[in-house]
Design an enzyme around this catalytic site. Structure first.
Site, PDB file in Angstrom:
ATOM      1  CG  PHE A 117      -0.181   0.100   2.449  1.00 26.22           C
ATOM      2  CD1 PHE A 117       0.109   1.133   3.318  1.00 26.22           C
ATOM      3  CD2 PHE A 117      -0.253  -0.992   3.176  1.00 26.22           C
ATOM      4  CE1 PHE A 117       0.696   1.253   4.292  1.00 26.22           C
ATOM      5  CE2 PHE A 117       0.196  -1.104   4.494  1.00 26.22           C
ATOM      6  CZ  PHE A 117       0.832  -0.043   5.121  1.00 26.22           C
TER       7      PHE A 117
ATOM      8  CE1 TYR B 171      -2.406   5.709   9.090  1.00 29.65           C
ATOM      9  CE2 TYR B 171      -1.767   3.481   8.609  1.00 29.65           C
ATOM     10  CZ  TYR B 171      -1.478   4.882   8.882  1.00 29.65           C
ATOM     11  OH  TYR B 171       0.024   5.428   8.213  1.00 29.65           O
TER      12      TYR B 171
END
Length: 132
Positions: free
Chosen positions: A62, A107
């Site tokens: 990512f 996150y």
């Protein structure tokens, strides 16, 4: 969970990590691939790192400083996710480390920028280039 790093000890090359998810850690998991001999980082420092970030769920990359030209990224450790702050603290310059970051140290339920889904486990391979 298994993390395989193609270039585990070659800090001149991108790590080339792949992830096989099975048992996921509840807390940050740290594995040193190369123990550095330079200055030790603390959570109060600004650091320069090379890194590769992958989702545990499908091993997809990512984010990666290597993929963006291989230039180290600099940031204060106090201003990043807990998994990075805690995982890089105690690391020495010249080291390469695997960080397996659970959602609550990453996150969390909100995810990030449409790239990291909610409640994602993450794997980072981090090279500590410099401590400032």
């Amino acid at each position: 969970m298994a993390v395989t790093v193609e270039n585990a000890e070659d800090l001149t090359r991108a790590p080339g990590a792949s992830v096989t998810p099975d048992t996921l850690p509840n807390d940050l998991d740290i594995t040193d691939l190369v123990v550095g001999g330079g200055t030790e980082a603390s959570h109060r420092d600004t650091v320069q790192v090379q890194y590769e970030g992958r989702l545990v769920s499908n091993s997809s990359e990512f984010d990666s400083s290597w993929s963006r030209g291989g230039t180290p990224v600099e940031f204060p450790l106090g201003q990043v996710i807990d998994g990075f702050k805690l995982g890089i603290s105690g690391m020495r310059e010249g080291g390469r480390r695997i960080l397996v970051v659970p959602p609550h140290q990453g996150y969390g339920p909100q995810g990030a920028g449409g790239v990291i889904p909610p409640n994602a486990h993450l794997v980072f391979v981090v090279d500590l280039v410099k401590v400032n």
